[in-house]
Design an enzyme around this catalytic site. Structure first.
Site, short mmCIF file in Angstrom:
data_model
loop_
_atom_site.label_atom_id
_atom_site.label_comp_id
_atom_site.label_asym_id
_atom_site.label_seq_id
_atom_site.Cartn_x
_atom_site.Cartn_y
_atom_site.Cartn_z
CG ASP A 83 4.98 12.79 3.96
OD1 ASP A 83 5.15 12.51 5.16
OD2 ASP A 83 5.78 13.47 3.30
CE1 TYR A 138 -1.62 3.28 9.40
CE2 TYR A 138 -1.76 5.10 7.85
CZ TYR A 138 -1.32 4.58 9.06
OH TYR A 138 -0.59 5.36 9.91
CB CYS A 165 11.74 47.53 -0.99
SG CYS A 165 11.51 49.18 -1.67
CB CYS A 167 11.62 51.60 -6.40
SG CYS A 167 11.98 51.11 -4.70
CB CYS A 199 14.09 48.04 -4.12
SG CYS A 199 12.57 47.46 -4.85
CD GLU A 238 -1.37 -0.63 3.58
OE1 GLU A 238 -1.66 0.23 4.40
OE2 GLU A 238 -1.88 -1.78 3.56
CE LYS A 277 11.32 7.56 4.62
NZ LYS A 277 10.48 8.43 5.46
CB CYS A 289 8.42 50.26 -4.10
SG CYS A 289 9.08 48.72 -4.73
S1 IVH Z 1 1.16 0.89 9.09
C1 IVH Z 1 2.97 -0.56 13.15
N1 IVH Z 1 0.55 1.85 6.78
O1 IVH Z 1 4.19 5.68 8.60
C2 IVH Z 1 3.00 0.32 11.99
N2 IVH Z 1 1.74 3.25 8.29
O2 IVH Z 1 6.85 5.00 10.00
C3 IVH Z 1 1.64 0.69 11.60
N3 IVH Z 1 2.15 5.50 7.42
O3 IVH Z 1 3.43 6.16 11.96
C4 IVH Z 1 1.68 1.66 10.52
N4 IVH Z 1 1.16 5.21 5.49
O4 IVH Z 1 2.06 7.41 10.24
C5 IVH Z 1 1.15 2.07 7.95
N5 IVH Z 1 -0.10 2.57 4.69
C6 IVH Z 1 0.49 2.80 5.86
C7 IVH Z 1 1.07 4.06 6.16
C8 IVH Z 1 1.70 4.23 7.38
C9 IVH Z 1 1.81 6.07 6.25
C10 IVH Z 1 2.91 6.19 8.48
C11 IVH Z 1 2.31 6.09 9.84
C12 IVH Z 1 3.35 5.51 10.73
C13 IVH Z 1 4.60 5.74 9.94
C14 IVH Z 1 5.57 4.64 10.28
#
Ligand code: IVH
Length: 672
Positions: A118, A226, A429, A414, A411, A114, A317, A435
């Site tokens: 962020d 999630y 400025c 001006c 500036c 999944e 990541k 200006c």
């Molecule tokens: S599962 C036990 N699923 O990533 C871990 N986390 O570094 C349960 N996050 O604190 C998290 N998308 O804020 C999970 N699809 C996803 C996620 C996700 C973002 C974040 C979450 C967590 C951090 C972990």
């Protein structure tokens, strides 16, 4: 309507509104118009006000917020909120798969892939289908209770659909701000001279910590869930649990959109990763990687967790998209308040699917910190921010003849010498008077929708008028006649008349908006409202000292200083005098019957009344200068109690020693 009938109607409306909310925010398939939705909501609100005995903290009417939390209580998580370990390459991920297989030698592993959203992690608990509590991640073992703020997020269900959910469970997910909403929010912050948020993640977590939930309700937040934590095991794997949560009314990653898939091999996992490494740039929200989870709950349990993270899941990541290119020159932009922002002009380079020619450099300190020089080979990155930024220099390629960077002294518009105020990162400025970008910027702000809302004019018209020498400041607008503007290029008779009519109509705009429209630094919409209500007349505000200003609720040193400085300038005093002559509103229009008899009092109302409707009492409180709030706290001055005041409110009032009065005593206080 009898209470019985009302109760039925209220319940029916709540069900209906919950359903339409679900269709709109989760299914993306509304069946009624926004107008019809608002009508139903209004109907519900009216009934709830008339029959407070049927109050429900999870009514769809609560989405607009209103509760204020000064300090969020810190509560322990029932199960710790762990984090994920990260991987950055195929090799690292292969190692993880091998380790996992070794721990479960007799099993055929199935994974779920999944997106890694962020934003800010939250954990929400439900009991009998009702949302009861929401906590931030905090340090993982305890978090802040932000229930009221979470309830304002439209995609978080307050009451669940169907009946197939566990009677008690926690669900975890990520609150985020979609890119479009983030851009809009920052735009309006810039217009109000507030510091824009650095990225959508900060704006999401910052929004969740706001004290006034009605302001949170206005932030464009969204939430993907999630992870379902269940005690009664109704479902035996993660994938099915996520889809089931979708049925209960949660916004969960949809397999149809490719946000969720099962995978059995590293190749399948990498199909997902490679797809999203590219396709993430087209998503309406930000992700910083993907998450790979072992699907079976039984196997998750066998794998367990370390102190920090579960062994059944891992994050992959994405690399922040970076490119190397040449810094060709630095140019400078001048804002409405004279603030100077340096911009890097780069040799065009393709980054994250777009061609980048410019990047932000923030300010002089940033340039010095990076030790940037024109001609350098620099790294540009598209991270959380929408505008790419320069993050470093490739010193191995630096021309030995290159010279140290010198920041602009005058500036660019001006020629006036720039200044830098103590403690501020930006140069300014100081030539406010002439200006050009400051002159037109101020006028553009003045005519804008949230300020004087002058119809028929836009930023181009302002530019055109300034260049033609027709206007030099906001007061000049009110001297304009149709014959002055008609000779301008591309100006039709009708448009000219519209503009003049639009300007004339702005004379009716209330004082608080005129004050905002002046464009005093740090005086945004909310501050303007506070100042207008407190001082009531521009003359009082103009005479106010910094000490008097900071005594006003929520006005700090920085704002006070800026207001004093603004009105100290003779040119601003002249400007106000001209605007007064032009007939603008410079005082608060007192409503009929208004008084100050409740000034400084914070009043809660509870129950039903004989002489007044609840809404009427609320209006009377404001009319007489008091403040009406929803819940009893140590700040409450008194409670006006009617028939059927809730026992919990009474107890709280008694505990806090808050005075309780009846409606007749209230009427006497305001001379009725
Ligand atoms: S599962 C036990 N699923 O990533 C871990 N986390 O570094 C349960 N996050 O604190 C998290 N998308 O804020 C999970 N699809 C996803 C996620 C996700 C973002 C974040 C979450 C967590 C951090 C972990």
């Amino acid at each position: 309507m009898s209470p019985d009938e009302a109760q039925k109607k209220i319940e029916a409306l709540r069900k209906e509104l919950d359903h339409h909310n679900y269709l709109y925010y989760i299914k993306d398939a509304p069946e009624i118009s926004d107008f019809d939705f608002d009508q139903k909501l209004e109907q519900l609100q009216k009934l709830e006000a008339d029959f407070p005995q049927f109050d429900d903290p999870n009514s769809p009417s609560r989405r607009v917020g209103g509760d204020i939390t000064k300090d969020f209580p810190t509560l322990k998580h029932k199960y710790p909120m762990l984090s994920l370990s990260n991987t950055y390459s195929r090799e690292e991920l292969e190692d993880y798969l091998k380790r996992t297989q070794k721990a479960l030698p007799d099993q055929e592993l199935e994974f779920v892939c999944e997106l890694k959203y962020d934003g800010a992690a939250i954990s929400i608990s439900y009991k009998n289908g009702e949302l009861v509590q929401a906590l931030t991640r905090g340090d993982g073992s305890q978090g802040d209770e932000i229930t009221n703020n979470i309830k304002t997020i439209a995609s978080v269900p307050l009451r669940l659909r169907g009946t197939n959910y566990p009677s008690e469970f926690e669900i975890r997910g990520e609150v985020f701000m979609p890119l479009e909403g983030f851009a809009r929010l920052n735009q309006s912050r810039i217009e109000e001279d507030l510091e824009p948020f650095a990225n959508p993640r900060n704006s999401a977590s910052g929004s969740l910590k706001m004290q006034d939930s009605s302001l949170v309700a206005k932030r464009p937040l969204d939430c993907f869930l999630y992870f379902v934590m269940q005690e009664e095991t109704l479902i035996d794997n993660h994938y099915d649990a996520v889809l089931a949560a979708g049925e209960w009314g949660f916004k969960v990653p949809q397999p149809e959109k490719g946000y969720l898939r099962k995978a059995k091999s590293i190749d399948e996992i990498f199909e997902f990763i490679n797809h999203w490494d590219e396709a993430r740039h087209d998503l309406p929200f930000e992700i910083d990687g993907v998450v790979i989870k072992v699907n079976s709950y039984a196997m998750q349990e066998r794998l367990g967790a370390t102190a920090k993270s579960p062994r059944w899941a891992i994050a992959y990541k994405f690399k922040a998209e970076q490119q190397e290119t040449i810094l060709e020159s630095v140019s400078y932009q001048v804002g409405r308040t004279g603030a100077i922002t340096p911009v890097a002009n780069l040799k065009a380079v393709s980054l994250a699917g777009t061609t980048v020619k410019r990047a932000s450099l923030h300010n002089a300190d940033q340039i010095a910190k990076l030790d940037l020089r024109v001609g350098d080979s620099v790294y540009v990155e598209k991270g959380g921010e929408i505008i790419p930024k320069v993050v470093g220099v490739n010193f191995t390629k630096r021309d030995p003849q290159s010279v140290e960077f010198e920041y602009l002294k005058n500036c660019p518009e001006c020629g006036t010498g720039l200044i830098r105020l103590e403690g501020e990162a930006l140069h300014y400025c100081p030539n406010e008077e002439s200006c050009p970008p400051q002159v037109s910027g101020r006028i553009q702000h003045f005519i804008s929708r949230k300020a004087m809302d002058i119809e028929g004019m836009g930023s181009e018209t302002v530019e055109q008028f300034v260049q033609a020498g027709l206007i030099n400041n906001i007061a000049d607008l009110y001297d304009l006649k149709a014959e002055d503007i008609l000779p301008l290029e591309r100006m039709a008779e009708k448009s000219a008349q519209n503009i003049v009519a639009g300007i004339a109509a702005s004379r009716e705009i209330p004082f608080e908006r005129v004050l905002f429209a002046l464009g005093i630094r740090y005086v945004g919409e909310t501050v303007a409202k506070k100042l207008a209500r407190h001082f009531e007349h521009i003359d009082h505000l103009m005479k106010a000292s910094a000490e008097e200003l900071v005594s006003v609720d929520e006005i700090g040193e920085r704002i006070a200083q800026s207001v004093v400085e603004y009105f100290d300038k003779p040119e601003h005093q002249d400007l106000i005098a001209r605007l007064k002559t032009a007939g603008l509103q410079f005082e608060v229009v007192q409503q009929e019957g208004a008084s100050k008899s409740l000034e400084g009092l914070t009043i809660v109302i509870s129950g039903n009344f004989e002489r007044f409707g609840r809404k009427e009492i609320k209006e009377l409180i404001e009319l007489h200068g008091g403040k009406n709030t929803g819940s009893v706290s140590s700040k409450t001055s008194m409670i006006v109690a009617g028939e059927g005041m809730g026992p919990s409110k009474r107890k709280k009032a008694e505990d806090l020693g808050v005075k309780i009065i009846d409606e007749n005593e209230f009427a006497e206080m305001i001379g009725l």
